[in-house]
Scaffold this motif. Structure first.
Motif, PDB file in Angstrom:
ATOM      1  N   GLY A  56      46.217  20.239  33.734  1.00 32.87           N
ATOM      2  CA  GLY A  56      46.911  20.429  32.467  1.00 32.87           C
ATOM      3  C   GLY A  56      48.360  19.987  32.533  1.00 32.87           C
ATOM      4  N   GLU A  57      49.020  20.306  33.636  1.00 31.24           N
ATOM      5  CA  GLU A  57      50.420  19.911  33.814  1.00 31.24           C
ATOM      6  C   GLU A  57      50.546  18.392  33.901  1.00 31.24           C
ATOM      7  OE1 GLU A  57      54.395  19.716  34.114  1.00 31.24           O
ATOM      8  OE2 GLU A  57      53.235  21.477  33.568  1.00 31.24           O
ATOM      9  N   LEU A  58      49.651  17.755  34.611  1.00 33.63           N
ATOM     10  CA  LEU A  58      49.683  16.292  34.719  1.00 33.63           C
ATOM     11  C   LEU A  58      49.447  15.634  33.360  1.00 33.63           C
ATOM     12  CD1 LEU A  58      47.800  15.810  38.097  1.00 33.63           C
ATOM     13  CD2 LEU A  58      50.242  15.491  37.661  1.00 33.63           C
ATOM     14  N   ILE A  59      48.533  16.181  32.582  1.00 37.51           N
ATOM     15  CA  ILE A  59      48.298  15.637  31.245  1.00 37.51           C
ATOM     16  C   ILE A  59      49.536  15.841  30.375  1.00 37.51           C
ATOM     17  CG2 ILE A  59      46.972  15.944  29.111  1.00 37.51           C
ATOM     18  CD1 ILE A  59      44.523  16.518  30.906  1.00 37.51           C
ATOM     19  N   ALA A  60      50.150  17.020  30.456  1.00 36.53           N
ATOM     20  CA  ALA A  60      51.351  17.289  29.675  1.00 36.53           C
ATOM     21  C   ALA A  60      52.470  16.299  30.031  1.00 36.53           C
ATOM     22  CB  ALA A  60      51.818  18.716  29.895  1.00 36.53           C
ATOM     23  N   ARG A  61      52.624  16.017  31.320  1.00 39.06           N
ATOM     24  CA  ARG A  61      53.628  15.035  31.746  1.00 39.06           C
ATOM     25  C   ARG A  61      53.325  13.656  31.163  1.00 39.06           C
ATOM     26  NH1 ARG A  61      54.325  16.027  38.214  1.00 39.06           N
ATOM     27  NH2 ARG A  61      54.846  18.242  38.092  1.00 39.06           N
ATOM     28  N   GLU A  62      52.062  13.282  31.208  1.00 41.80           N
ATOM     29  CA  GLU A  62      51.660  11.971  30.687  1.00 41.80           C
ATOM     30  C   GLU A  62      51.914  11.896  29.185  1.00 41.80           C
ATOM     31  OE1 GLU A  62      50.319   8.069  30.825  1.00 41.80           O
ATOM     32  OE2 GLU A  62      50.806   9.404  32.485  1.00 41.80           O
ATOM     33  N   LEU A  63      51.641  12.974  28.476  1.00 38.67           N
ATOM     34  CA  LEU A  63      51.867  13.002  27.035  1.00 38.67           C
ATOM     35  C   LEU A  63      53.353  12.809  26.686  1.00 38.67           C
ATOM     36  CD1 LEU A  63      49.429  15.808  25.882  1.00 38.67           C
ATOM     37  CD2 LEU A  63      49.408  13.435  25.110  1.00 38.67           C
ATOM     38  N   LYS A  64      54.235  13.298  27.551  1.00 39.44           N
ATOM     39  CA  LYS A  64      55.673  13.146  27.310  1.00 39.44           C
ATOM     40  C   LYS A  64      56.126  11.697  27.468  1.00 39.44           C
ATOM     41  CE  LYS A  64      56.977  17.806  28.660  1.00 39.44           C
ATOM     42  NZ  LYS A  64      57.654  18.636  29.659  1.00 39.44           N
ATOM     43  N   THR A  65      55.383  10.909  28.236  1.00 41.05           N
ATOM     44  CA  THR A  65      55.773   9.530  28.477  1.00 41.05           C
ATOM     45  C   THR A  65      55.232   8.574  27.417  1.00 41.05           C
ATOM     46  OG1 THR A  65      53.887   9.018  29.920  1.00 41.05           O
ATOM     47  CG2 THR A  65      55.877   9.934  30.962  1.00 41.05           C
ATOM     48  N   ILE A  66      54.315   9.060  26.607  1.00 41.27           N
ATOM     49  CA  ILE A  66      53.709   8.185  25.586  1.00 41.27           C
ATOM     50  C   ILE A  66      54.573   8.179  24.348  1.00 41.27           C
ATOM     51  CG2 ILE A  66      51.745   7.904  24.046  1.00 41.27           C
ATOM     52  CD1 ILE A  66      49.941   8.932  26.231  1.00 41.27           C
TER      53      ILE A  66
END
Length: 66
Positions: A56-66
């Motif tokens: 979940g944390e990795l997905i959240a980080r990825e979402l911030k970069t999009i």
């Protein structure tokens, strides 16, 4: 592999849902009369929670970069 923002957001929602259910399962096992009897299930559930929190944390980080 490339994922859309929608794909990632949906995956994050699903992970959050599963985490909530697993945490409730842990509470249920811990509240049993003899929680030691359920030690293997508790260990498995706790490990799954840890793994899903990372995901979940990795997905959240990825979402911030999009």
């Amino acid at each position: 592999m490339e994922y859309t923002q929608q794909d990632l957001a949906q995956a994050k929602r699903q992970i959050d849902s599963i985490l909530q259910k697993l945490r409730e399962t842990i509470k249920t096992f811990e509240a049993k009369e003899d929680p030691q009897k359920y030690q293997s299930q508790l260990t498995l559930a706790r490990r799954r929670v840890a793994a899903l929190e990372i995901a979940g944390e990795l997905i959240a980080r990825e979402l911030k970069t999009i």
